[in-house]
Scaffold this motif. Structure first.
Motif, PDB file in Angstrom:
ATOM      1  N   ASP A  91     -11.140  66.656 115.905  1.00  0.00           N
ATOM      2  CA  ASP A  91      -9.729  66.322 116.088  1.00  0.00           C
ATOM      3  C   ASP A  91      -9.090  65.926 114.764  1.00  0.00           C
ATOM      4  N   VAL A  92      -7.834  66.256 114.628  1.00  0.00           N
ATOM      5  CA  VAL A  92      -7.089  65.941 113.403  1.00  0.00           C
ATOM      6  C   VAL A  92      -6.595  64.503 113.469  1.00  0.00           C
ATOM      7  N   THR A 148       1.543  66.764 122.354  1.00  0.00           N
ATOM      8  CA  THR A 148       0.594  67.513 121.540  1.00  0.00           C
ATOM      9  C   THR A 148       1.293  68.059 120.307  1.00  0.00           C
ATOM     10  N   LEU A 149       0.646  67.911 119.157  1.00  0.00           N
ATOM     11  CA  LEU A 149       1.185  68.435 117.904  1.00  0.00           C
ATOM     12  C   LEU A 149       0.404  69.676 117.507  1.00  0.00           C
ATOM     13  N   TYR A 150       1.117  70.750 117.194  1.00  0.00           N
ATOM     14  CA  TYR A 150       0.513  72.025 116.819  1.00  0.00           C
ATOM     15  C   TYR A 150       0.899  72.390 115.388  1.00  0.00           C
ATOM     16  N   VAL A 151      -0.039  73.012 114.673  1.00  0.00           N
ATOM     17  CA  VAL A 151       0.240  73.562 113.345  1.00  0.00           C
ATOM     18  C   VAL A 151      -0.139  75.037 113.379  1.00  0.00           C
ATOM     19  N   LEU A 152       0.850  75.904 113.230  1.00  0.00           N
ATOM     20  CA  LEU A 152       0.621  77.346 113.266  1.00  0.00           C
ATOM     21  C   LEU A 152       0.691  77.902 111.854  1.00  0.00           C
ATOM     22  N   ARG A 160      -6.414  73.120 115.486  1.00  0.00           N
ATOM     23  CA  ARG A 160      -6.740  72.474 116.753  1.00  0.00           C
ATOM     24  C   ARG A 160      -5.632  71.515 117.196  1.00  0.00           C
ATOM     25  N   PRO A 161      -5.048  71.744 118.374  1.00  0.00           N
ATOM     26  CA  PRO A 161      -3.976  70.861 118.839  1.00  0.00           C
ATOM     27  C   PRO A 161      -4.413  69.410 118.878  1.00  0.00           C
TER      28      PRO A 161
END
Length: 213
Positions: A91-92, A148-152, A160-161
């Motif tokens: 996890d981030v 939830t935080l997303y990085v695309l 990973r969300p």
């Protein structure tokens, strides 16, 4: 951790702190009772028809049935525990942007390691998905939330969300902070808010949905 915060204490970097205060093992231990034991209970309830089939159609003795149930429970316990431990280390915890004044790199800090710095030109979008489940009654009180935080990345890879604290995170303020930090870059930052109504007869699904960015 009680809330997401932005750490500007270093003159060189800006840290968006998503989780702090505990190591991955402590974090996994806090998640374990609710997630693992809960999944085992659900599995036990859903497995009742299978146990009945084994008893009535296959004519297995009760002792053999309980042995199979025990094996399934142990396997489920091991698998679920592994998934939680893996997630706790992967996890981030932080998104680190540098240099602080005008960031051009992003570093993902995880529970067990820090990824290599990545040019912001590789990042296409960062977005926060905030789903609120409201009561079906007239007051529409929130009964649950998931953030939830997303990085695309531009290569299509999704980092990973990361789930955020659901009641203490001001998603509007966080989105504004991220936009301010990333203003010198071309990274798109969005906030998507969805609202759903929990109907007792539908198991918490359905209702109206709204979005914004």
């Amino acid at each position: 951790m009680s809330r997401v915060r932005v750490d500007r204490s270093s003159p060189d970097v800006v840290d968006v702190v998503l989780r702090e205060g505990v190591g991955p093992l402590v974090f996994a231990a806090k998640r374990w009772p609710g997630e693992v034991l809960g999944s085992l209970m659900v599995g036990a309830v859903c497995g009742v028809p299978v146990y009945l089939v084994m008893a009535l159609i296959l004519s297995l003795e009760p002792g053999r049935i309980w042995a199979l149930v025990g094996i399934a429970a142990v396997l489920g316990l091991v698998v679920n525990t592994f998934v939680i431990l893996y997630g706790a280390f992967r996890d981030v915890n932080r998104l680190r942007f540098s240099p602080a004044a005008s960031p051009d790199t992003m570093t993902v800090v995880r529970g067990s390691r820090t990824d290599r710095p990545r040019p912001l030109t590789d990042v296409r979008q960062i977005w926060i998905d905030h789903t609120i489940t409201e009561s079906h009654e007239e007051d529409r009180k929130p009964v649950n939330a998931k953030i939830t935080l997303y990085v695309l990345l531009k290569n299509g890879h999704l980092i990973r969300p990361t789930s955020l604290p659901k009641w203490t995170t001001d998603t509007t303020a966080l989105c504004q902070e991220l936009r301010q930090i990333l203003a010198p870059s071309d990274v798109q930052v969005d906030l998507v808010v969805r609202r759903r109504v929990q109907y007792p007869s539908m198991g918490g699904h359905g209702g109206s949905t709204g979005g914004g960015s």
